[in-house]
Design an enzyme around this catalytic site. Structure first.
Site, PDB file in Angstrom:
ATOM      1  N   ARG A  54       0.857  -1.190   0.000  1.00 48.28           N
ATOM      2  CA  ARG A  54       0.000   0.000   0.000  1.00 48.28           C
ATOM      3  C   ARG A  54       0.888   1.234   0.000  1.00 48.28           C
ATOM      4  O   ARG A  54       2.103   1.147   0.161  1.00 48.28           O
ATOM      5  CB  ARG A  54      -1.037  -0.013   1.146  1.00 48.28           C
ATOM      6  CG  ARG A  54      -0.648  -0.656   2.432  1.00 48.28           C
ATOM      7  CD  ARG A  54       0.378   0.042   3.241  1.00 48.28           C
ATOM      8  NE  ARG A  54       0.069   1.445   3.401  1.00 48.28           N
ATOM      9  CZ  ARG A  54       0.943   2.398   3.605  1.00 48.28           C
ATOM     10  NH1 ARG A  54       2.242   2.116   3.685  1.00 48.28           N
ATOM     11  NH2 ARG A  54       0.593   3.654   3.724  1.00 48.28           N
ATOM     12  N   GLY A  55       0.222   2.393  -0.181  1.00 44.62           N
ATOM     13  CA  GLY A  55       0.983   3.628  -0.390  1.00 44.62           C
ATOM     14  C   GLY A  55       1.158   3.789  -1.892  1.00 44.62           C
ATOM     15  O   GLY A  55       1.556   2.841  -2.593  1.00 44.62           O
ATOM     16  N   ALA A  56       0.844   4.997  -2.386  1.00 48.58           N
ATOM     17  CA  ALA A  56       0.748   5.187  -3.836  1.00 48.58           C
ATOM     18  C   ALA A  56       1.987   4.728  -4.617  1.00 48.58           C
ATOM     19  O   ALA A  56       1.875   3.940  -5.570  1.00 48.58           O
ATOM     20  CB  ALA A  56       0.409   6.647  -4.127  1.00 48.58           C
ATOM     21  N   ARG A  97      -7.561  -1.006  -6.871  1.00 45.43           N
ATOM     22  CA  ARG A  97      -7.863   0.152  -6.005  1.00 45.43           C
ATOM     23  C   ARG A  97      -7.955   1.393  -6.899  1.00 45.43           C
ATOM     24  O   ARG A  97      -7.153   1.547  -7.819  1.00 45.43           O
ATOM     25  CB  ARG A  97      -6.766   0.381  -4.947  1.00 45.43           C
ATOM     26  CG  ARG A  97      -6.739  -0.665  -3.857  1.00 45.43           C
ATOM     27  CD  ARG A  97      -5.775  -0.286  -2.731  1.00 45.43           C
ATOM     28  NE  ARG A  97      -6.357   0.664  -1.802  1.00 45.43           N
ATOM     29  CZ  ARG A  97      -5.672   1.288  -0.846  1.00 45.43           C
ATOM     30  NH1 ARG A  97      -4.369   1.077  -0.713  1.00 45.43           N
ATOM     31  NH2 ARG A  97      -6.268   2.114  -0.009  1.00 45.43           N
ATOM     32  N   GLN A 204      -2.559   2.861   9.860  1.00 42.23           N
ATOM     33  CA  GLN A 204      -1.234   2.888   9.207  1.00 42.23           C
ATOM     34  C   GLN A 204      -0.252   3.760   9.985  1.00 42.23           C
ATOM     35  O   GLN A 204       0.953   3.507   9.958  1.00 42.23           O
ATOM     36  CB  GLN A 204      -1.359   3.430   7.768  1.00 42.23           C
ATOM     37  CG  GLN A 204      -2.047   2.498   6.785  1.00 42.23           C
ATOM     38  CD  GLN A 204      -3.521   2.784   6.686  1.00 42.23           C
ATOM     39  OE1 GLN A 204      -4.160   3.210   7.652  1.00 42.23           O
ATOM     40  NE2 GLN A 204      -4.113   2.541   5.530  1.00 42.23           N
ATOM     41  N   ASP A 245      -1.999  10.423  -2.595  1.00 37.33           N
ATOM     42  CA  ASP A 245      -2.285   9.361  -3.565  1.00 37.33           C
ATOM     43  C   ASP A 245      -2.533   9.902  -4.963  1.00 37.33           C
ATOM     44  O   ASP A 245      -2.447   9.167  -5.941  1.00 37.33           O
ATOM     45  CB  ASP A 245      -3.490   8.544  -3.109  1.00 37.33           C
ATOM     46  CG  ASP A 245      -3.080   7.629  -1.982  1.00 37.33           C
ATOM     47  OD1 ASP A 245      -2.927   8.122  -0.848  1.00 37.33           O
ATOM     48  OD2 ASP A 245      -2.851   6.433  -2.251  1.00 37.33           O
ATOM     49  N   ASN A 255      -5.542  12.294  -0.225  1.00 33.50           N
ATOM     50  CA  ASN A 255      -4.686  11.482   0.660  1.00 33.50           C
ATOM     51  C   ASN A 255      -5.597  10.778   1.664  1.00 33.50           C
ATOM     52  O   ASN A 255      -6.819  10.967   1.663  1.00 33.50           O
ATOM     53  CB  ASN A 255      -3.641  12.358   1.368  1.00 33.50           C
ATOM     54  CG  ASN A 255      -2.562  11.511   2.035  1.00 33.50           C
ATOM     55  OD1 ASN A 255      -2.046  10.570   1.426  1.00 33.50           O
ATOM     56  ND2 ASN A 255      -2.237  11.788   3.283  1.00 33.50           N
ATOM     57  N   LYS A 256      -5.000   9.968   2.496  1.00 29.41           N
ATOM     58  CA  LYS A 256      -5.738   9.152   3.465  1.00 29.41           C
ATOM     59  C   LYS A 256      -6.799   9.947   4.204  1.00 29.41           C
ATOM     60  O   LYS A 256      -6.562  11.100   4.596  1.00 29.41           O
ATOM     61  CB  LYS A 256      -4.720   8.541   4.440  1.00 29.41           C
ATOM     62  CG  LYS A 256      -5.293   7.688   5.548  1.00 29.41           C
ATOM     63  CD  LYS A 256      -6.168   6.564   5.046  1.00 29.41           C
ATOM     64  CE  LYS A 256      -5.516   5.674   4.007  1.00 29.41           C
ATOM     65  NZ  LYS A 256      -6.460   4.762   3.322  1.00 29.41           N
TER      66      LYS A 256
HETATM   67  O1  MRU Z   1      -4.668   3.150   2.051  1.00 23.96           O
HETATM   68  P1  MRU Z   1      -3.196   3.370   1.984  1.00 23.96           P
HETATM   69  O2  MRU Z   1      -2.456   2.840   3.175  1.00 23.96           O
HETATM   70  O3  MRU Z   1      -2.611   2.873   0.669  1.00 23.96           O
HETATM   71  O4  MRU Z   1      -3.030   4.950   1.989  1.00 23.96           O
HETATM   72  C1  MRU Z   1      -1.753   5.496   1.860  1.00 23.96           C
HETATM   73  C2  MRU Z   1      -1.727   6.963   1.967  1.00 23.96           C
HETATM   74  O5  MRU Z   1      -2.736   7.618   2.090  1.00 23.96           O
HETATM   75  C3  MRU Z   1      -0.391   7.621   1.820  1.00 23.96           C
HETATM   76  O6  MRU Z   1      -0.351   8.824   2.539  1.00 23.96           O
HETATM   77  C4  MRU Z   1      -0.157   7.946   0.335  1.00 23.96           C
HETATM   78  O7  MRU Z   1      -0.312   6.801  -0.457  1.00 23.96           O
HETATM   79  C5  MRU Z   1       1.176   8.520   0.103  1.00 23.96           C
HETATM   80  S1  MRU Z   1       2.393   7.251   0.175  1.00 23.96           S
HETATM   81  C6  MRU Z   1       3.931   7.781  -0.022  1.00 23.96           C
END
Ligand code: MRU
Length: 353
Positions: A54-56, A97, A204, A245, A255-256
């Site tokens: 996970r994470g973009a 996703r 997270q 993201d 973002n999250k």
């Molecule tokens: O749902 P996730 O854990 O994939 O969400 C991740 C985030 O929101 C991060 O802040 C984002 O992807 C930036 S990662 C460098």
């Protein structure tokens, strides 16, 4: 860069060896470090959906290698059949996703390399795809280093820095995005504190950010999401850095979930709110944040806390996984080429188009 020392203390989110993709199962962190070899496209799809990876940026790299895994059954087929298989598998992986633009970006880049190649043998085309996935991986590491260089000067001695979710090494294949300036400032001897929002519902911040920053030797303190206002009001936060993201062409930032609330608070308390954003996360095709697809996830993630049920099964639940922070709340976008300020519609294009 000295940050490589930090990386050696953390398990790699993504590994590719001998035509095989291995992902760190981030749902088990921090208590267990479990790696899973990805045998099929379905497994890769599930790993992305379930947030094992996970994470973009990490999703983009995993998808590029995942596509290599997915086309392995077509090696030896005609070029036309190989390309059909590749395009079907890319569309399939892209459906795992919706919000992180890096997923579609990496898959489109792989498809474009394949369609522009003029190999007669699908073995050669496969080898070219692996090479491209490795290039995406190597570039991700460099993008993180660029954000580290440009973002680290924002962190001054004695500061309290708030971050939300995990935009760390675990969310990339390098130093992370929001964490990259922190790791470099720390390596440069700057003394500062980081406050990590726990980031409900999937934690997270608690499970990943608090753990990885501590592994990297950074002074990190975990807070629940609803403590951020108090921490700001009592003067303990001087700077906010989050990841993203997807950044729309006008600088609106997905973002999250919870990030927008942090940005509004930061604005109220006059605290600069920065977003670390590699160019792979900019979506010039989407004019503003209203066009960014927001993932809605399973109700159980909200009605349970970890494995413990906290609301009855029939409780109505909403679970949007991301929100969109309006560009006017963003003090700057920390990119690999420098910090971009408003007007974002003009300055993003100037830097990257
Ligand atoms: O749902 P996730 O854990 O994939 O969400 C991740 C985030 O929101 C991060 O802040 C984002 O992807 C930036 S990662 C460098």
């Amino acid at each position: 860069m000295t940050q490589l020392d930090i990386l050696s203390k953390l398990p790699p989110a993504i590994q590719w060896h001998d035509d095989s993709l291995t992902l760190l199962d981030q749902t088990r962190l921090p208590l267990e470090t479990v790696f899973e070899v990805q045998e099929t496209p379905e497994q890769v799809w599930q790993s992305i959906l379930q947030l094992k990876v996970r994470g973009a940026p990490a999703i983009g790299v995993a998808a590029a290698y995942g596509l290599c895994v997915a086309v392995q059954p077509f090696i030896g087929a005609s070029i036309a059949d190989f390309l059909d298989g590749l395009n079907d598998q890319a569309a399939y992986l892209n459906s795992s996703r919706p919000t992180a633009v890096n997923l579609g970006w990496a898959l489109r880049r792989m498809q474009s390399v394949a369609s522009q190649s003029d190999f007669n043998d699908s073995r050669d085309l496969y080898a070219r795809l692996v090479e491209e996935a490795k290039a995406i991986h190597a570039e991700d590491i460099e993008l993180c280093e660029g954000m580290a260089r440009h973002g680290a000067p924002l962190i001054k001695p004695g500061m309290g820095v708030l971050t939300h979710c995990n935009a760390g090494s675990l969310a990339t294949t390098g130093l992370g995005t929001a964490t990259a300036p922190m790791y470099l400032a720390h390596a440069n001897g700057v003394s500062f504190k980081v406050y990590a929002d726990e980031t409900r519902p999937l934690l997270q911040g608690a499970r990943l950010t608090a753990w990885e920053l501590a592994q990297g030797g950074i002074d990190v303190t975990l807070i629940t999401d609803n403590m951020a206002a108090h921490m700001m009001a009592t003067g303990q936060i001087d700077l906010v850095i989050t990841g993203t993201d997807r950044v729309a062409a006008n600088g609106d930032v997905a973002n999250k979930i919870g990030t927008m609330g942090v940005a509004i608070l930061a604005d109220y308390f006059n605290i600069p709110f920065y977003v670390a954003c590699p160019s792979s996360t900019i979506d010039f095709e989407t004019p503003d944040g209203s066009g960014i697809p927001i993932e809605e996830r399973e109700a159980d993630e909200v009605s349970c806390f970890g494995s413990a049920r906290v609301a009855t099964q029939d409780t109505q639940v909403r679970n949007p996984a991301f929100d969109v922070t309006p560009n006017k709340l963003v003090a700057g976008l920390i990119t690999e080429k420098g910090i971009i300020n408003a007007p974002y519609d003009v300055n993003l294009k100037k830097m990257f188009v």
